[in-house]
Design a protein around this motif. Structure first.
Motif, PDB file in Angstrom:
ATOM      1  N   GLN C  23       1.059  -0.889  -0.083  1.00 31.88           N
ATOM      2  CA  GLN C  23       0.005  -0.108   0.013  1.00 31.88           C
ATOM      3  C   GLN C  23       1.299   1.083   0.004  1.00 31.88           C
ATOM      4  O   GLN C  23       0.572   2.103  -0.211  1.00 31.88           O
ATOM      5  N   VAL C  31      -4.497   0.873  -5.568  1.00 33.47           N
ATOM      6  CA  VAL C  31      -4.831   0.668  -3.493  1.00 33.47           C
ATOM      7  C   VAL C  31      -6.309  -0.005  -3.734  1.00 33.47           C
ATOM      8  O   VAL C  31      -6.442  -0.912  -3.275  1.00 33.47           O
ATOM      9  N   THR C  35      -7.735  -3.443  -3.070  1.00 34.95           N
ATOM     10  CA  THR C  35      -8.681  -3.416  -2.230  1.00 34.95           C
ATOM     11  C   THR C  35      -9.881  -5.010  -2.934  1.00 34.95           C
ATOM     12  O   THR C  35     -10.226  -5.501  -2.257  1.00 34.95           O
ATOM     13  N   ASP C 162      -9.416   5.316   1.529  1.00 36.93           N
ATOM     14  CA  ASP C 162      -8.514   4.112   0.495  1.00 36.93           C
ATOM     15  C   ASP C 162      -7.606   3.443   1.775  1.00 36.93           C
ATOM     16  O   ASP C 162      -7.916   2.300   1.727  1.00 36.93           O
ATOM     17  N   ARG C 165     -10.005   1.181   4.361  1.00 39.14           N
ATOM     18  CA  ARG C 165     -10.316   0.072   3.423  1.00 39.14           C
ATOM     19  C   ARG C 165      -9.457  -1.408   2.663  1.00 39.14           C
ATOM     20  O   ARG C 165      -9.723  -2.190   3.052  1.00 39.14           O
ATOM     21  N   TYR C 166      -8.078  -0.553   2.530  1.00 43.91           N
ATOM     22  CA  TYR C 166      -7.345  -1.479   2.086  1.00 43.91           C
ATOM     23  C   TYR C 166      -6.988  -2.772   3.270  1.00 43.91           C
ATOM     24  O   TYR C 166      -6.614  -3.021   2.934  1.00 43.91           O
ATOM     25  N   ASN C 167      -6.848  -1.627   4.530  1.00 52.12           N
ATOM     26  CA  ASN C 167      -6.091  -2.835   5.819  1.00 52.12           C
ATOM     27  C   ASN C 167      -7.181  -3.237   6.320  1.00 52.12           C
ATOM     28  O   ASN C 167      -6.750  -4.530   6.831  1.00 52.12           O
TER      29      ASN C 167
END
Lengths: 293, 249, 319
Positions: C23, C31, C35, C162, C165-167
Motif C-alpha cells: 500500500q 490500492v 482492495t 482508501d 478499506r485496504y487495511n
C-alpha cells in the motif's frame, strides 16, 4: 364471453411453444443421452439460428419466403459446422470429461454471445414471417405461420425418431449410448458419432431459432430462456430419454403459456429453476422415468 | 474351545433386476478364523461381501455382527463397528504419500468426530500409521507417492489401510490378484500375522493361497452356498469338484 | 501444537507482509484495485475449499456471496445495525444458506451437482429481482452515510478512506488465509482431499463422506459470504449484480487460473484476472469474451493452474 375460444387460443399458443421447445430440448437431450455431457452453450446455438434468419432476411432479396427457406437451410448448416468445430477443437481434447465440458461450454457461451453482440449489435431485430395467411375460427383468426411451425417440428422430430430407430446411424448412436467401449470394439467410429451428435444437437436448436424469429425478435441474449426451458424439459423428462423429452416438452410448453397468464415471468422462472434442482435432487431419473436400481 | 460367532447372515438376498446375485445365504464366521470364499466368476462372492460391508444394500435378509443387527447400517458405520473392507481393484489415494494414505484410516479410529478436538495429536496418528506400514513391509516407503508404487506394493498398502483400522473382521477381496509368486508368499505371511488379532475373510481364486491359509472354506455358486467345510473336505466334495474345481482344472 | 507444512506457513506470512507493504508503493488507483482483489480473493479461497480441496465443482457460489452482500446490506439498511453487526449477519446468512443448499445438493454428484447448484443460485438471483421493492433489485440500494463508518474496540474506521478499506480488507484476508491454513493443512484438510481423490475408499475407511462434504460446503459458502458482506459494506452498495451467474463463474475462473487445491492459488488467480479484466474493460465492453476464452484455455491446457503447475513440477509443499 365463452370459455371455448380462450381455451382454444391458449392451446394453440401452447402447441407452438411446445413445438419449438421440443426441437431445442431434443438437441440437448440427444447430446446428453449419447455423449453424457451437458452443453451449456446450447441456448447460443438457438440464438445463432435466429440471428442467421435475420441476416438472410437482410441479404437475400425476393419475397419473404425466399430468405426464410434459405435460412432454414443455411442456419443449421452454419451452426452445425460451428458445433462440429467446437467438438473438434475443445471437447475431443478434454476427452468429454463431464465437468470440464460444462466449464468449457460456459466459455463457449460467453464467446458466442459477445461475438454476436459485437457484430450484430445490442438491439432486438424483427424478421418478417415467410407468408401471411390467417386461419379463420368462428371466434378469431389465427396465424397460419404458427401452424407451419407446429408442422415443421412434427416432421423433424418424426424423421429424427425414424432415423434413430431404423437407420444404421441410429444404431450407431444407440450402441454408443449404451456402452462406449463395446461400441468401439464393434468397429463403430465413436468419435465420429460424438462429433455428429453434437452437431445435430446444435442444428436442432438452430432450426428452433429460425422458426421462432418471425414471432419473437432476434437478440444476442435470447438464448437464456430456451436453455433454461430445455434444461427443465430434459431433466423432468429423464436425462437422455428421447420419449421422456418429447412428452415433457409438450407438457411444459403447454403449461408455460397457461402459467404466464397467472404468474409474472420472473415467478415462473423461479418455479422452473427450483423444479430442475429439486427433481435432480429427489428424482434424478426424471418425473416420468422408472425408479432407479 | 469357546467359539464366538462374529458375523452371521440369515436369508441374505440381493437381486439386480431379474438377476439373483445373492440368494438366501445363511453364513457364519467365528472369531479368529481365516475363512475363504471361493467359486466361479459370477457366483456372487463380491456382491456377498459387499452386502456384509454395506457398500451394497440387501434386498432382504439380515446381517448380524458381534451380536448386533447391522442390516440397515450404512457402510461407514459398519467400518466403525469393526468391519474393514479392502477393494478388489486397488483403491488408494494416488496423489498422497503412503503415510498419508494410512493416516486417513488411523484418523478415523483415533479421532472419529469431525470437529471435536480430543487429545490425539497428528504425531500419534502418524506413529500408528507408520506401524501399520511396517507390518505389511512398507516401512521404508512412507514418503513415496502412492500412485507411483509398484502394483504389489499398492496391494500391500491397501491391506495396511485395512489393518490401520484395527478391525474385528478384515475382508480381503481377491488380494493376490496380479501379484508375483514371491509377493504372494510374503502376502501369506502378512495375513497370518494379521490373523493373530483379527478375523479374516478372503475371496480368492488362487487355490494354493486358499488351501494354505483358510481353516474353513465356503463355496458359492449362482448366488447360493454350495458347500462349506475344511479345505480337505472341500477338496473331496463331489459337488464342488463338479461345479468348480473340475471346471477350472 | 506442531505446524504441518512450515514452508507454506512461512510463505503465507511473507505474502501478508508483502501485501501490507504494497500500500505504500502503489498509486491510489491500484490500492483501490488491490482492495477489491483482496476481497474477491477471499471469495475465491472459499470457493477453492469446495472445488480445489474437496473436488466438488459448484456453479452457484454467487448465491453465497450474495447472501453475504444482502445479509449484511439489508440489516444495515433496514435495521440500522452497526457495521460489525451487519458483517456478522451477512456471514451467518451465508452459512445458513450454504448448509441448507448443501444438504440438498450433496445428494447429487458431478454434472447433476453442477446443475443443481446453478439452478438454486439462479432461483436466488431471481428472488432478489422478484422482491425488488425490498432488495432494490437490479438498481440496488445505496447504504446511508451513517453506515459508512464504525468504531470497534475504540478504533474509528472510515469506510470512505482508501487506506482504511485496504487495511480492513487485508485484515479479513489475513484471518481467512490463516484460518484456511489450519483447516486445509491439518487432518480435516487431509479428509477433504481423501474425498476428492476417492470418495468410496474414504467411506470404506469409516467416514461419513456426506458429512465431510457438507462441512466443506458450509465452510466454503460461509467464507464466500464473508467476502460478500465485506464487499457490500465496504463500498456501501448492494445490488442483484452481486448474485449473478457471472459471479459464480468468476470464482471458478480465478480458482482455476491460480491453481485449485492450493492455498494461495486463488489470490494469484484473482489478482491476475482482476487486473486483466480492469485493463480490458477500458478497451472493449466485451471482456466476457476473454473470460470465455480463458475458461476454455485453462480447461484445455492448464488444468492445474499456475500454483498447481509449480507444485507438480518443483514445490510439492505448495498445496
Amino acid at each position: 364471453m365463452d370459455i371455448v375460444p380462450y381455451l382454444l387460443l391458449a392451446t394453440l399458443e401452447g402447441l407452438v411453444q411446445a413445438s419449438v421447445l421440443m426441437l431445442t430440448a431434443l438437441g440437448l437431450s440427444l447430446v446428453f443421452g449419447v455423449m453424457r455431457v451437458v452443453n451449456v452453450s446450447h441456448g447460443e446455438f438457438f440464438m445463432l439460428g435466429a440471428v442467421a434468419a435475420w441476416v438472410c432476411a437482410n441479404l437475400i432479396p425476393g419475397p419473404p419466403y425466399v430468405p426464410f427457406i434459405a435460412a432454414l437451410l443455411i442456419a443449421p448448416v452454419f451452426v452445425g459446422a460451428l458445433a462440429w468445430a467446437a467438438d473438434w477443437a475443445i471437447l475431443k481434447r478434454i476427452n468429454y470429461n463431464p465437468e470440464a465440458t460444462i466449464v468449457s461450454t460456459i466459455g463457449l457461451m460467453y464467446i458466442i454471445q459477445q461475438m454476436t453482440l459485437i457484430t450484430f449489435g445490442p438491439d432486438a431485430q424483427a424478421v418478417e414471417a415467410p407468408f401471411y395467411h390467417t386461419v379463420r375460427f368462428p371466434w378469431f383468426g389465427y396465424s397460419g405461420y404458427k401452424f407451419f411451425i407446429i408442422a415443421v417440428a412434427i416432421v423433424l422430430v418424426g424423421g429424427l425418431l425414424y432415423l434413430l430407430r431404423h437407420s444404421k446411424v441410429g444404431l450407431y448412436m444407440r450402441a454408443t449410448q449404451f456402452d462406449k467401449e463395446t461400441a468401439q470394439n464393434f468397429g463403430i467410429p465413436v468419435t465420429k458419432v460424438y462429433s455428429g451428435v453434437f452437431a445435430v444437437g446444435a442444428m436442432l436448436a438452430a432450426i428452433g431459432g429460425v422458426l421462432v424469429v418471425p414471432s419473437q425478435q432476434a437478440h444476442y441474449l435470447m438464448g437464456h430462456d430456451p436453455l433454461l426451458l430445455s434444461f427443465v424439459v430434459v431433466i423432468v423428462g429423464g436425462l437422455g430419454s428421447i420419449p421422456g423429452t418429447i412428452a415433457a416438452a409438450i407438457l411444459i410448453g403447454m403449461s408455460d403459456g397457461l402459467l404466464s397468464v397467472f404468474f409474472s415471468p420472473t415467478l415462473a422462472k423461479i418455479f422452473s429453476t427450483l423444479l430442475v434442482a429439486l427433481v435432480l435432487v429427489f428424482r434424478p431419473q426424471g418425473l416420468f422415468g422408472k425408479a432407479g436400481r | 474351545m469357546a467359539e464366538v460367532v462374529l458375523l452371521k447372515t440369515k436369508g441374505l438376498t440381493r437381486h439386480f433386476g431379474g438377476l439373483k446375485a445373492v440368494e438366501n445365504v445363511d453364513f457364519q464366521i467365528k472369531e479368529g478364523e481365516i475363512r475363504a470364499i471361493i467359486g466361479p466368476n459370477g457366483a456372487g462372492k463380491s456382491t456377498f461381501v459387499n452386502l456384509l460391508s454395506g457398500r451394497i444394500k440387501s434386498t432382504s435378509g439380515s446381517v448380524e455382527f458381534a451380536g448386533e443387527d447391522i442390516s440397515r447400517m450404512p457402510a461407514h458405520k459398519r467400518v466403525r463397528k469393526g468391519i474393514a473392507y479392502t477393494f478388489q481393484i486397488t483403491n488408494i489415494y494416488g496423489s498422497m504419500s503412503v503415510l498419508e494414505n494410512i493416516c486417513v484410516a488411523v484418523h478415523n479410529r483415533l479421532r472419529p468426530s469431525l470437529l471435536s478436538r480430543n487429545h490425539v495429536s497428528e504425531d500419534d496418528i502418524e506413529a500408528e500409521a507408520a506401524e501399520a506400514a511396517k507390518t505389511v513391509g512398507l516401512g521404508d516407503r512412507l514418503e513415496e507417492v502412492a500412485g507411483t508404487l509398484a502394483y504389489g506394493h499398492q496391494r500391500l498398502l491397501e491391506v495396511a489401510m485395512g489393518l490401520a483400522l484395527q478391525p474385528k473382521l478384515l475382508i480381503l477381496d481377491e488380494p493376490t490378484q496380479g501379484l508375483s509368486d514371491s509377493e504372494i508368499a510374503n502376502f501369506k505371511e502378512v495375513v497370518r500375522e494379521v490373523n493373530k488379532t483379527t478375523t479374516v475373510l478372503l475371496i480368492e481364486h488362487n487355490m494354493d493361497v486358499v488351501m494354505t491359509l483358510a481353516e474353513q472354506i465356503t463355496v458359492m455358486e449362482r448366488g447360493t452356498v454350495l458347500a462349506e467345510g475344511t479345505p480337505d473336505a472341500i477338496m473331496n466334495n463331489a459337488a464342488v469338484q463338479a461345479a468348480y474345481l473340475g471346471a477350472s482344472a | 501444537m506442531s505446524i504441518h507444512n512450515k514452508k507454506l506457513f512461512l510463505l503465507c506470512l511473507a505474502t501478508l507482509a508483502g501485501l501490507f507493504v504494497l500500500q505504500f508503493l502503489l498509486s491510489d488507483y491500484l490500492v483501490l484495485a488491490f482492495t477489491r482483489i483482496l476481497i474477491l480473493a477471499v471469495f475465491a479461497m472459499g470457493y477453492n475449499v469446495l472445488m480445489g480441496y474437496t473436488g466438488l465443482v459448484s456453479l452457484g457460489h454467487a448465491m453465497f456471496f450474495g447472501a453475504g452482500v444482502y445479509g449484511a446490506g439489508l440489516s444495515s439498511y433496514y435495521l440500522g445495525v452497526s457495521l460489525p453487526v451487519a458483517f456478522l449477519a451477512g456471514i451467518l446468512a451465508a452459512i445458513a444458506l450454504s448448509f441448507l443448499i448443501g444438504l440438498l445438493a450433496l445428494r447429487t454428484q458431478t454434472v447433476s451437482f453442477m446443475i443443481v447448484t446453478l439452478m438454486f443460485s439462479q432461483a436466488a438471483f431471481l428472488l432478489i429481482l422478484y422482491f425488488s421493492e425490498f432488495t432494490g433489485g437490479d438498481q440496488g440500494l445505496t447504504l446511508p452515510t451513517s453506515a459508512r463508518s464504525f468504531s470497534l474496540f475504540g478504533l474509528e474506521v472510515d469506510m470512505t478512506s482508501d487506506v482504511a478499506r485496504y487495511n480492513l480488507a487485508l485484515t479479513v484476508f489475513g484471518v481467512v488465509l490463516l484460518g484456511l491454513f489450519a483447516f486445509t493443512q491439518g487432518p480435516v484438510g487431509r479428509l477433504l482431499v481423501a474425498v476428492r481423490e476417492n470418495e468410496d475408499r474414504t467411506r470404506m475407511l469409516g467416514f461419513d463422506t456426506y458429512a465431510i462434504k457438507l462441512l466443506a460446503f458450509t465452510v466454503s459458502g460461509g467464507i464466500s459470504g464473508v467476502a460478500g458482506a465485506l464487499y457490500g459494506l465496504m463500498f456501501g452498495y448492494i445490488g442483484s449484480a452481486f448474485a449473478e451467474f457471472k459471479i459464480s463463474i468468476e470464482a471458478l475462473l480465478f480458482t482455476l487460473v491460480g491453481g485449485p487445491g492450493t492455498l494461495l492459488g486463488p489470490l494469484v488467480g484473482t489478482g491476475l484476472m482482476t487486473l486483466l479484466i480492469d485493463r480490458l474493460s477500458g478497451v472493449t465492453t466485451a471482456y466476457l469474451i476473454v473470460i470465455g476464452a480463458l475458461l476454455i484455455v485453462v480447461t484445455l491446457w492448464f488444468p492445474t493452474g499456475i500454483l498447481g503447475t509449480l507444485r507438480d513440477r518443483w514445490l510439492p509443499w505448495l498445496k
